[in-house]
Motif scaffolding. Structure first.
Motif, PDB file in Angstrom:
ATOM      1  N   ILE A   1       0.852  -1.174   0.000  1.00  0.00           N
ATOM      2  CA  ILE A   1       0.000   0.000   0.000  1.00  0.00           C
ATOM      3  C   ILE A   1       0.897   1.236   0.000  1.00  0.00           C
ATOM      4  O   ILE A   1       1.928   1.273   0.672  1.00  0.00           O
ATOM      5  CB  ILE A   1      -0.956   0.001   1.215  1.00  0.00           C
ATOM      6  N   THR A   2       0.540   2.236  -0.806  1.00  0.00           N
ATOM      7  CA  THR A   2       1.350   3.446  -0.943  1.00  0.00           C
ATOM      8  C   THR A   2       0.591   4.657  -0.402  1.00  0.00           C
ATOM      9  O   THR A   2      -0.608   4.578  -0.084  1.00  0.00           O
ATOM     10  CB  THR A   2       1.701   3.705  -2.413  1.00  0.00           C
ATOM     11  N   ASN A   3       1.279   5.791  -0.354  1.00  0.00           N
ATOM     12  CA  ASN A   3       0.605   7.033   0.040  1.00  0.00           C
ATOM     13  C   ASN A   3      -0.447   7.433  -0.982  1.00  0.00           C
ATOM     14  O   ASN A   3      -1.406   8.124  -0.656  1.00  0.00           O
ATOM     15  CB  ASN A   3       1.638   8.149   0.216  1.00  0.00           C
ATOM     16  N   GLY A   4      -0.268   7.003  -2.237  1.00  0.00           N
ATOM     17  CA  GLY A   4      -1.297   7.239  -3.244  1.00  0.00           C
ATOM     18  C   GLY A   4      -2.576   6.495  -2.906  1.00  0.00           C
ATOM     19  O   GLY A   4      -3.684   7.042  -3.008  1.00  0.00           O
ATOM     20  N   HIS A   5      -2.437   5.238  -2.491  1.00  0.00           N
ATOM     21  CA  HIS A   5      -3.605   4.461  -2.057  1.00  0.00           C
ATOM     22  C   HIS A   5      -4.266   5.113  -0.836  1.00  0.00           C
ATOM     23  O   HIS A   5      -5.493   5.181  -0.743  1.00  0.00           O
ATOM     24  CB  HIS A   5      -3.190   3.031  -1.693  1.00  0.00           C
ATOM     25  N   MET A   6      -3.433   5.570   0.087  1.00  0.00           N
ATOM     26  CA  MET A   6      -3.963   6.192   1.302  1.00  0.00           C
ATOM     27  C   MET A   6      -4.759   7.449   0.958  1.00  0.00           C
ATOM     28  O   MET A   6      -5.786   7.741   1.597  1.00  0.00           O
ATOM     29  CB  MET A   6      -2.820   6.521   2.262  1.00  0.00           C
ATOM     30  N   TRP A   7      -4.308   8.178  -0.049  1.00  0.00           N
ATOM     31  CA  TRP A   7      -5.054   9.375  -0.466  1.00  0.00           C
ATOM     32  C   TRP A   7      -6.423   8.985  -1.016  1.00  0.00           C
ATOM     33  O   TRP A   7      -7.432   9.643  -0.707  1.00  0.00           O
ATOM     34  CB  TRP A   7      -4.247  10.138  -1.526  1.00  0.00           C
ATOM     35  N   VAL A   8      -6.482   7.942  -1.827  1.00  0.00           N
ATOM     36  CA  VAL A   8      -7.760   7.493  -2.379  1.00  0.00           C
ATOM     37  C   VAL A   8      -8.699   7.071  -1.247  1.00  0.00           C
ATOM     38  O   VAL A   8      -9.901   7.394  -1.259  1.00  0.00           O
ATOM     39  CB  VAL A   8      -7.551   6.325  -3.363  1.00  0.00           C
ATOM     40  N   ILE A   9      -8.161   6.365  -0.264  1.00  0.00           N
ATOM     41  CA  ILE A   9      -8.979   5.932   0.873  1.00  0.00           C
ATOM     42  C   ILE A   9      -9.511   7.136   1.644  1.00  0.00           C
ATOM     43  O   ILE A   9     -10.675   7.168   2.064  1.00  0.00           O
ATOM     44  CB  ILE A   9      -8.157   5.018   1.795  1.00  0.00           C
ATOM     45  N   GLN A  10      -8.668   8.140   1.807  1.00  0.00           N
ATOM     46  CA  GLN A  10      -9.110   9.363   2.496  1.00  0.00           C
ATOM     47  C   GLN A  10     -10.234  10.050   1.727  1.00  0.00           C
ATOM     48  O   GLN A  10     -11.222  10.517   2.324  1.00  0.00           O
ATOM     49  CB  GLN A  10      -7.915  10.318   2.636  1.00  0.00           C
ATOM     50  N   GLU A  11     -10.127  10.086   0.404  1.00  0.00           N
ATOM     51  CA  GLU A  11     -11.191  10.667  -0.411  1.00  0.00           C
ATOM     52  C   GLU A  11     -12.485   9.861  -0.274  1.00  0.00           C
ATOM     53  O   GLU A  11     -13.587  10.426  -0.200  1.00  0.00           O
ATOM     54  CB  GLU A  11     -10.764  10.710  -1.881  1.00  0.00           C
ATOM     55  N   ALA A  12     -12.349   8.541  -0.215  1.00  0.00           N
ATOM     56  CA  ALA A  12     -13.522   7.685  -0.054  1.00  0.00           C
ATOM     57  C   ALA A  12     -14.198   7.947   1.294  1.00  0.00           C
ATOM     58  O   ALA A  12     -15.440   7.959   1.391  1.00  0.00           O
ATOM     59  CB  ALA A  12     -13.111   6.215  -0.160  1.00  0.00           C
TER      60      ALA A  12
ATOM     61  N   ILE B   1     -16.380   4.958  -9.240  1.00  0.00           N
ATOM     62  CA  ILE B   1     -16.169   6.400  -9.180  1.00  0.00           C
ATOM     63  C   ILE B   1     -14.684   6.646  -9.431  1.00  0.00           C
ATOM     64  O   ILE B   1     -13.826   6.042  -8.772  1.00  0.00           O
ATOM     65  CB  ILE B   1     -16.565   6.968  -7.802  1.00  0.00           C
ATOM     66  N   PHE B   2     -14.370   7.525 -10.369  1.00  0.00           N
ATOM     67  CA  PHE B   2     -12.976   7.840 -10.682  1.00  0.00           C
ATOM     68  C   PHE B   2     -12.593   9.188 -10.064  1.00  0.00           C
ATOM     69  O   PHE B   2     -13.355  10.157 -10.143  1.00  0.00           O
ATOM     70  CB  PHE B   2     -12.772   7.919 -12.202  1.00  0.00           C
ATOM     71  N   ILE B   3     -11.397   9.247  -9.468  1.00  0.00           N
ATOM     72  CA  ILE B   3     -10.903  10.512  -8.927  1.00  0.00           C
ATOM     73  C   ILE B   3      -9.454  10.715  -9.374  1.00  0.00           C
ATOM     74  O   ILE B   3      -8.730   9.752  -9.634  1.00  0.00           O
ATOM     75  CB  ILE B   3     -10.984  10.537  -7.383  1.00  0.00           C
ATOM     76  N   MET B   4      -9.039  11.971  -9.455  1.00  0.00           N
ATOM     77  CA  MET B   4      -7.692  12.314  -9.892  1.00  0.00           C
ATOM     78  C   MET B   4      -6.836  12.676  -8.679  1.00  0.00           C
ATOM     79  O   MET B   4      -7.201  13.550  -7.892  1.00  0.00           O
ATOM     80  CB  MET B   4      -7.741  13.509 -10.850  1.00  0.00           C
ATOM     81  N   PRO B   5      -5.681  12.036  -8.504  1.00  0.00           N
ATOM     82  CA  PRO B   5      -4.814  12.349  -7.368  1.00  0.00           C
ATOM     83  C   PRO B   5      -4.090  13.673  -7.568  1.00  0.00           C
ATOM     84  O   PRO B   5      -3.972  14.166  -8.710  1.00  0.00           O
ATOM     85  CB  PRO B   5      -3.813  11.186  -7.362  1.00  0.00           C
ATOM     86  N   PRO B   6      -3.593  14.295  -6.506  1.00  0.00           N
ATOM     87  CA  PRO B   6      -2.807  15.523  -6.639  1.00  0.00           C
ATOM     88  C   PRO B   6      -1.497  15.246  -7.377  1.00  0.00           C
ATOM     89  O   PRO B   6      -1.066  14.099  -7.487  1.00  0.00           O
ATOM     90  CB  PRO B   6      -2.550  15.940  -5.186  1.00  0.00           C
ATOM     91  N   ARG B   7      -0.857  16.293  -7.849  1.00  0.00           N
ATOM     92  CA  ARG B   7       0.318  16.146  -8.702  1.00  0.00           C
ATOM     93  C   ARG B   7       1.436  15.355  -8.017  1.00  0.00           C
ATOM     94  O   ARG B   7       2.108  14.545  -8.656  1.00  0.00           O
ATOM     95  CB  ARG B   7       0.833  17.524  -9.095  1.00  0.00           C
ATOM     96  N   ASP B   8       1.656  15.577  -6.730  1.00  0.00           N
ATOM     97  CA  ASP B   8       2.773  14.911  -6.057  1.00  0.00           C
ATOM     98  C   ASP B   8       2.556  13.416  -5.881  1.00  0.00           C
ATOM     99  O   ASP B   8       3.496  12.682  -5.558  1.00  0.00           O
ATOM    100  CB  ASP B   8       3.061  15.566  -4.701  1.00  0.00           C
ATOM    101  N   LEU B   9       1.337  12.942  -6.090  1.00  0.00           N
ATOM    102  CA  LEU B   9       1.052  11.509  -5.988  1.00  0.00           C
ATOM    103  C   LEU B   9       0.687  10.897  -7.337  1.00  0.00           C
ATOM    104  O   LEU B   9       0.354   9.724  -7.422  1.00  0.00           O
ATOM    105  CB  LEU B   9      -0.101  11.273  -5.002  1.00  0.00           C
ATOM    106  N   GLY B  10       0.781  11.698  -8.381  1.00  0.00           N
ATOM    107  CA  GLY B  10       0.329  11.259  -9.689  1.00  0.00           C
ATOM    108  C   GLY B  10       1.088  10.076 -10.264  1.00  0.00           C
ATOM    109  O   GLY B  10       0.539   9.325 -11.078  1.00  0.00           O
ATOM    110  N   SER B  11       2.348   9.896  -9.864  1.00  0.00           N
ATOM    111  CA  SER B  11       3.140   8.792 -10.423  1.00  0.00           C
ATOM    112  C   SER B  11       3.328   7.643  -9.442  1.00  0.00           C
ATOM    113  O   SER B  11       4.030   6.674  -9.738  1.00  0.00           O
ATOM    114  CB  SER B  11       4.518   9.316 -10.850  1.00  0.00           C
ATOM    115  N   VAL B  12       2.712   7.752  -8.270  1.00  0.00           N
ATOM    116  CA  VAL B  12       2.951   6.764  -7.221  1.00  0.00           C
ATOM    117  C   VAL B  12       2.050   5.550  -7.392  1.00  0.00           C
ATOM    118  O   VAL B  12       0.829   5.663  -7.396  1.00  0.00           O
ATOM    119  CB  VAL B  12       2.728   7.380  -5.820  1.00  0.00           C
TER     120      VAL B  12
END
Length: 382
Positions: free
Chosen positions: A13-24, A118-129
């Motif tokens: 699990i990455t910080n990118g995944h954690m961001w998606v979970i936070q959005e959820a 549901i599709f969401i776009m991550p912030p730029r700093d997590l875009g490649s993670v």
């Protein structure tokens, strides 16, 4: 929205995944994480271990409205629908992601009659993670510093332990059941809470262990060192800082670590036992001058290679050292730290700080710059 699910292999699990979970969490009153098992993938961690890592990461954030489930033998979208979850959530980093995820979404709804996405776009700093992006960073010296910024702490620690376990296993003939058991016991001890895995250790910890072992591996490959020399150095490095809380007035930490190696139940010949103990003692400033060993200069260079890393890594090291000696009052710490650094700088300028030529050529000039910068900072702060 009552429930929403997020699914993936999550290895790790990455910080990118954690961001998606936070959005959820912002969209629903309850979030379920599905860990899927893809037969086409060979995960680094088994599913149960991934579940534990994710749960630890969630607990660290205090997210008690998120649960984790393993999905076996079913499609994620269909399992979600069966559990009363109408929507999945996915992060979309680029157009390629969208094309792929949209195809999956259509299959989920039209073929499987499962949950919508549901599709969401991550912030730029997590875009490649992504998990694959982070895994691709493993290998060269300093890989752990690179991946650290992309992972929640439990995932990062689990990765270090997994990497260390492979390095440790390479040092022993593990086909023998007795040796395998003894090696496993000592691995747990060395990486556990009483040694390098202690939360109280800010520098002489798992990061330090991974760095040193990586340096030894790279040294061996670049100078074509014999396997026995590499193994001797690694065994010494594994033990050299394992004891870090010897009572004042007793043995030095390094001497206590050398004795622990000698007393350990790990298999060793008499010659190897003394070889490794000598290299551990070489890192003790009280004994260093009395130690003669063909690998002494390499061992000392590996132990101090942190001083020649990139500026941001060195700065993190300086912060960790301060935390390690938090018991020392600030003004006294600055005075003593400056004295040590000035001694190191004198050696670095003379070209003797990193006595092995391989390490000196790599890190000598950077060490001069790093040490000078920290001394200047301390001078201005005193």
């Amino acid at each position: 929205m009552k429930k929403i699910a997020f699914s993936g292999t999550l290895d790790p699990i990455t910080n990118g995944h954690m961001w998606v979970i936070q959005e959820a969490r912002a969209m629903a009153s309850e979030v379920v994480i599905f860990i899927s098992e893809n037969p086409g993938k060979k995960p680094q961690f088994p599913a149960e271990k991934r579940k534990a890592i994710i749960e630890q990461s969630l607990a660290l954030q205090g997210w008690d409205d998120v649960s984790v489930m393993l999905i076996k033998g079913d499609y994620t979208a269909r399992a979600a629908k069966r559990l009363g979850i109408d929507y999945l959530i996915r992060g979309i980093r680029n157009t390629s992601d969208f094309d792929y995820e949209n195809l999956i979404q259509q299959t989920n709804v039209d073929v499987l009659h499962g949950a919508k996405t549901i599709f969401i776009m991550p912030p730029r700093d997590l875009g490649s993670v992504s998990s694959s992006f982070v895994r691709a960073l493993q290998g060269p010296v300093g890989w752990h510093w690179s991946v650290k910024q992309f992972l929640p702490k439990p995932a990062y620690t689990a990765w270090l332990i997994d990497w260390l376990q492979q390095d440790w296993a390479s040092l022993w003939q593990l086909e023998n059941a007795d040796i395998q058991a003894r090696a496993a016991l000592w691995f747990e001890r060395l990486t556990g809470e009483t040694a390098y895995g202690s939360a109280a250790r800010h520098y002489h910890n798992l990061d330090h262990l991974v760095h040193g072992l990586s340096e030894i591996t790279a040294w061996g490959r670049n100078i074509n060192a014999c396997a026995d020399d590499v193994a001797t150095l690694k065994k010494a490095f594994w033990f050299h800082d394992v004891v870090y809380d010897v009572p004042h007035g007793d043995l030095s930490n390094e001497e206590a670590s050398a004795r622990l190696w000698l007393e350990s139940s790990l298999p060793k010949t008499a010659g190897e036992a003394e070889d490794v103990a000598s290299l551990i003692r070489a890192t003790d400033h009280l004994q260093e001058n009395a130690i003669t060993h063909k690998l002494k200069q390499v061992m000392l260079s590996v132990d101090l290679a942190i001083l020649g890393q990139t500026a941001h890594v060195y700065n993190d090291y300086a912060v960790a050292i301060r935390a390690e000696y938090a018991i020392v009052e600030e003004s006294m710490y600055k005075i003593r730290r400056k004295q040590i650094l000035e001694y190191f700088l004198q050696q670095a300028t003379a070209g003797t700080l990193l006595p092995d030529a391989y390490f000196s050529s790599l890190y000598g000039q950077s060490a001069v710059e790093n040490l000078g910068r920290e001394i200047a900072d301390l001078t201005g702060a005193v």
